[in-house]
Design a protein around this motif. Structure first.
Motif, PDB file in Angstrom:
ATOM      1  N   THR A  94      -0.913   4.235   8.771  1.00  0.00           N
ATOM      2  CA  THR A  94      -2.142   3.497   9.009  1.00  0.00           C
ATOM      3  C   THR A  94      -1.969   2.588  10.231  1.00  0.00           C
ATOM      4  OG1 THR A  94      -3.694   1.882   8.092  1.00  0.00           O
ATOM      5  CG2 THR A  94      -1.413   1.710   7.383  1.00  0.00           C
ATOM      6  N   MET A 121      -7.327   5.044   8.579  1.00  0.00           N
ATOM      7  CA  MET A 121      -7.283   5.873   7.376  1.00  0.00           C
ATOM      8  C   MET A 121      -8.421   5.586   6.411  1.00  0.00           C
ATOM      9  SD  MET A 121      -3.241   6.210   6.435  1.00  0.00           S
ATOM     10  CE  MET A 121      -2.073   6.973   7.576  1.00  0.00           C
ATOM     11  N   VAL A 140       1.106   4.651   3.942  1.00  0.00           N
ATOM     12  CA  VAL A 140      -0.152   4.009   3.579  1.00  0.00           C
ATOM     13  C   VAL A 140       0.115   2.572   3.140  1.00  0.00           C
ATOM     14  CG1 VAL A 140      -2.063   4.049   1.917  1.00  0.00           C
ATOM     15  CG2 VAL A 140      -1.171   6.202   2.851  1.00  0.00           C
ATOM     16  N   THR A 142      -2.414  -0.262   1.188  1.00  0.00           N
ATOM     17  CA  THR A 142      -3.747  -0.528   0.662  1.00  0.00           C
ATOM     18  C   THR A 142      -3.661  -1.495  -0.500  1.00  0.00           C
ATOM     19  OG1 THR A 142      -5.818   0.452  -0.159  1.00  0.00           O
ATOM     20  CG2 THR A 142      -3.773   1.564  -0.819  1.00  0.00           C
ATOM     21  N   THR A 144      -4.670  -3.288   3.099  1.00  0.00           N
ATOM     22  CA  THR A 144      -3.830  -3.448   4.278  1.00  0.00           C
ATOM     23  C   THR A 144      -3.619  -4.924   4.599  1.00  0.00           C
ATOM     24  OG1 THR A 144      -5.749  -3.330   5.758  1.00  0.00           O
ATOM     25  CG2 THR A 144      -4.610  -1.258   5.256  1.00  0.00           C
ATOM     26  N   ILE A 151      -7.630   2.189   1.405  1.00  0.00           N
ATOM     27  CA  ILE A 151      -7.366   3.595   1.690  1.00  0.00           C
ATOM     28  C   ILE A 151      -7.340   4.358   0.372  1.00  0.00           C
ATOM     29  CG2 ILE A 151      -5.697   5.241   2.661  1.00  0.00           C
ATOM     30  CD1 ILE A 151      -4.766   2.904   4.506  1.00  0.00           C
TER      31      ILE A 151
END
Length: 381
Positions: A94, A121, A140, A142, A144, A151
């Motif tokens: 990301t 993303m 990833v 999340t 973020t 995400i």
């Protein structure tokens, strides 16, 4: 077993020597063997330690995984993941992520021939455009850090499995109480244990949780071979912290909701980033994959002046200006000059990380006191 019960009991057994209900701190570097090779699982504390074993088992249970692996910091855990790969391999990440992760990827591992692609993303289908025959993992976060973007873990995991690519999720902001990426199809979950898992701003630690036995074997080998392991005192403190994780996360989430709503209606605040708002991008995904929305909030000020942001933070009394997050006490930070200073300004601003952005880690104090603290500090600009 429900989460609150697992937090207190999973992986934790009374001390076999004394019956002590709390896991002892096995403050030892080595273990006596009756004969060469007869060590009953313990030989040297870099490799194994009973206190660390109890914590690793507890963390695995909280994430509904089979294997927990602890490291001396969150970056140590991420470092171990990247050591799974070879020069020429590609990783898609990301484009909105913790600055320390970005620094590790670009300043350390790019030098050894691993290529990183930083892409938005919010729409997982767009990730497919960046996959090549050299892609080995999708990284990833999340929500973020610090933009609180959401995400879709299940969608990314499906994409990863379809292309035989590992999917790793930094679950630090959510904690296992709010979100379980392995249940959504991810292969690796990473935590900066320093944050919500420890919960008291007195430990630095990282962890990985996986289900796959072969993957776990590789990561445990790296853990031992590279040596970034935590000490037993820190493991004990995290075990103690986890026992109240569910209680703390409930209060963090309640306070987060109150503070986010207060900021959204404040005349000097421009934008508020918190995934619990119905108009937050991908709120529907957050609602589906999270149990609540947590206590992490970012906001910007009208006029976008860095000097105003600094003045607000200098006038807080309860929100302490400090690195880190996830402790019982409320913290504030200025990502542009602190946690994300290693990311070039033009890259930061692409994702909305402007100079007036303030990140809050809302603690478990009384919400009215926190609102008053915000009111007093914002009145100074």
């Amino acid at each position: 077993m429900k989460f609150g019960t697992k937090a207190i009991h999973a992986g934790i057994e009374p001390d076999p020597a004394t019956g002590a209900i709390m896991t002892p701190i096995y403050q030892t570097s080595t273990y006596v063997q009756k004969s060469p090779g007869d060590h009953k699982g313990y030989e040297y504390s870099r490799t194994h330690n009973p206190t660390r074993t109890a914590l690793q088992n507890n963390l695995a249970a909280l994430e509904n995984g089979k294997h927990g692996i602890c490291f001396s910091s969150g970056l140590g855990a991420i470092d171990a993941v990247i050591k799974l790969f070879n020069p020429g391999d590609e990783i898609i990440s990301t484009n909105d992520l913790y600055g320390g992760t970005y620094r590790l990827f670009t300043k350390v591992y790019e030098r050894y021939g691993i290529k990183f692609k930083f892409v938005p993303m919010s729409d997982p289908s767009s990730i497919a455009d960046h996959i090549t025959d050299k892609t080995r993992m999708i990284w990833v976060e999340t929500p973020t850090n610090p933009m609180m973007n959401i995400i879709d873990i299940a969608a990314v995991a499906k994409l990863g499995k379809g292309n035989k690519i590992l999917v790793a999720v930094d679950n630090t902001f959510a904690s296992p109480y709010l979100q379980n990426p392995l249940d959504l199809g991810a292969d690796i979950v990473m935590h900066s244990v320093t944050k919500y898992l420890g919960g008291h701003s007195d430990v630095v630690m990282g962890a990985l949780v996986v289900n796959d036995d072969e993957l776990a074997e590789k990561l445990v080998f790296i853990q031992n071979a590279s040596g970034a392991t935590p000490g037993p005192q820190d493991c004990f403190l995290v075990i103690r912290g986890i026992k109240t994780l569910h209680l703390r996360m409930e209060r963090h989430s309640q306070n987060g909701k109150t503070i986010a709503a207060y900021l959204k209606n404040h005349p000097k605040v421009d934008k508020v980033y918190w995934p619990g708002f119905e108009d937050h991008p991908n709120h529907a995904i957050a609602k589906k994959q999270m149990r609540d929305y947590g206590g992490m909030i970012s906001f910007t000020l009208l006029g976008n002046q860095e000097k105003d942001a600094k003045k607000v933070m200098e006038n807080f009394h309860l929100f302490a200006l400090a690195e880190s997050l996830g402790g019982v006490e409320s913290l504030c930070g200025h990502p542009a000059s602190m946690t994300h200073a290693s990311i070039p300004k033009e890259e930061r601003e692409k994702v909305g990380l402007v100079d007036s952005l303030i990140r809050l880690s809302v603690g478990v104090e009384d919400a009215e006191d926190l609102k008053n603290d915000l009111a007093n500090a914002l009145a100074k600009i």
